[in-house]
Design a protein around this motif. Sequence first.
Motif, mmCIF file in Angstrom:
data_model
loop_
_atom_site.group_PDB
_atom_site.id
_atom_site.type_symbol
_atom_site.label_atom_id
_atom_site.label_comp_id
_atom_site.label_asym_id
_atom_site.label_seq_id
_atom_site.Cartn_x
_atom_site.Cartn_y
_atom_site.Cartn_z
ATOM 1 N N ARG A 75 54.272 34.356 46.246
ATOM 2 C CA ARG A 75 54.213 33.930 47.563
ATOM 3 C C ARG A 75 55.430 33.790 48.182
ATOM 4 N NH1 ARG A 75 50.051 31.218 50.702
ATOM 5 N NH2 ARG A 75 51.203 30.209 52.838
ATOM 6 N N SER A 114 52.442 42.412 40.822
ATOM 7 C CA SER A 114 52.089 40.973 41.062
ATOM 8 C C SER A 114 53.312 40.394 41.802
ATOM 9 C CB SER A 114 51.974 40.159 39.731
ATOM 10 O OG SER A 114 51.357 38.781 40.057
ATOM 11 N N PHE A 128 49.720 37.239 44.444
ATOM 12 C CA PHE A 128 49.086 38.347 44.779
ATOM 13 C C PHE A 128 49.172 39.562 44.054
ATOM 14 C CE2 PHE A 128 49.555 35.577 48.425
ATOM 15 C CZ PHE A 128 48.219 35.360 49.130
ATOM 16 N N LEU A 136 45.242 29.448 53.091
ATOM 17 C CA LEU A 136 44.691 28.320 51.854
ATOM 18 C C LEU A 136 45.846 28.142 50.834
ATOM 19 C CD1 LEU A 136 40.955 29.290 51.583
ATOM 20 C CD2 LEU A 136 41.807 27.146 52.498
ATOM 21 N N ARG A 142 43.219 34.543 55.330
ATOM 22 C CA ARG A 142 42.405 32.972 54.804
ATOM 23 C C ARG A 142 43.259 32.646 53.337
ATOM 24 N NH1 ARG A 142 38.018 30.823 56.308
ATOM 25 N NH2 ARG A 142 37.432 30.256 54.322
ATOM 26 N N LEU A 143 43.189 33.688 52.482
ATOM 27 C CA LEU A 143 44.018 33.295 51.260
ATOM 28 C C LEU A 143 45.299 32.570 51.401
ATOM 29 C CD1 LEU A 143 42.882 35.863 48.907
ATOM 30 C CD2 LEU A 143 42.122 33.646 48.697
ATOM 31 N N TRP A 144 45.950 33.117 52.604
ATOM 32 C CA TRP A 144 47.434 32.878 52.647
ATOM 33 C C TRP A 144 47.327 31.525 53.301
ATOM 34 C CZ3 TRP A 144 51.820 35.145 51.340
ATOM 35 C CH2 TRP A 144 52.991 34.689 51.843
ATOM 36 N N GLU A 179 40.266 38.323 54.897
ATOM 37 C CA GLU A 179 40.295 37.675 53.619
ATOM 38 C C GLU A 179 41.527 37.278 53.131
ATOM 39 O OE1 GLU A 179 37.915 40.194 51.007
ATOM 40 O OE2 GLU A 179 36.075 39.166 51.578
ATOM 41 N N GLU A 233 47.497 30.208 48.821
ATOM 42 C CA GLU A 233 47.489 31.391 47.419
ATOM 43 C C GLU A 233 48.788 31.432 47.160
ATOM 44 O OE1 GLU A 233 45.302 33.395 44.419
ATOM 45 O OE2 GLU A 233 44.725 32.180 46.032
ATOM 46 N N GLN A 234 49.325 31.272 45.749
ATOM 47 C CA GLN A 234 50.528 31.414 45.366
ATOM 48 C C GLN A 234 50.976 33.039 44.702
ATOM 49 O OE1 GLN A 234 52.972 28.759 45.758
ATOM 50 N NE2 GLN A 234 51.340 28.337 47.084
#
Length: 347
Positions: free
Chosen positions: A56, A53, A38, A33, A29-31, A26, A35-36
């Motif tokens: 990216r 927090s 985490f 896609l 996949r987020l990476w 997961e 994702e900015q």
Amino acid sequence: MYFKIIPQDILETPPPSDAYFRQAWEFCRLWALGEQAFVLHTSGSTGVPKPISLLRTQMQASAQLTQQALELKSGYKALVCLNVAYIAGIMMLVRGMEIGMEMYVVAPSSSPLDAIPEEINLDFGAFVPLQLQTMLAANQKKRLNTFQTIIVGGAAVSPSLLSQIHELEVPVYSTYGMTETVSHIALKRLNGTSASGFYELLEGIDIGVDTRGCLKICGSVTNHEWIQTNDVVELKTPRVFGMIGRADNIINSGGLKIQLEKVEQAIGSFWEGTERYFAWWKPDERLGQKLILIFETTQEVSLDWIKTRLNALLKPYEIPKEIWTIEKFAETPTGKVDKQATFAILP
């Protein structure tokens, strides 16, 4: 059992049924896609776990610095055996995705190579000292030598483990870093002709010290903000430092300050057993804080024997006053010894 992640194929890779492997899948996949940001949690080894927090861009910067320092290459096979719920494991996934390394994810264990078939030749791995020690004790030296690079972090490397690392042909580096610095910001070579007792900063990282002598860090990995640590260091040059210990691991015993790591290092210079141990303290009416040792063992450990050997290494007030034993240390979710929790459950 392992789960293989190929970065360029992650969006077409079906989800694994195993819950732990799915967590790694997961994130990747987020990476992929884009994702900015985490949210990760600190391990809790030096305090209460807390959410952090990370952007990216910070994680990309960390991966790029590590790639540059260790000359990691696209197509490398990377072993991901650190918990992917925390920064060390997450950054192995980020490095794999950013550099283009095939990732072989295994659930955290003391002997992670057992989960990988011997015909798979791995190139890069990150371990905690306990994992490296367990694998060496299991005669996996030959297999470790097939790696191109190994990094080890999360806890101090004992003198006995260091002596075994010296016998490895693969380059092994100790890392210095934390969640707030997005994994390591400095490396120390542990073996070979370039072995050193000091950490050298990765490019683009700046450091300083506060009035306590504790390290502060700034760079692209911290989003160019200064991060203050509780780690007491010795600056050799503006880019090279040695670790002394944590400021919160200094106790005041009878008005005299004792650095607990110094006591542990002295014991490590002669202790040949495999048992884990650490220096700690207990309340004392006369001294305030009484220096003690805690061993993970069911066997008796002779205080007199240890005192005799420490007499030539430490000052009299740095000699432990008591030894306690416990069958199993309390640990954080990342496998580090939780000293406070261990002391709390002593019989």
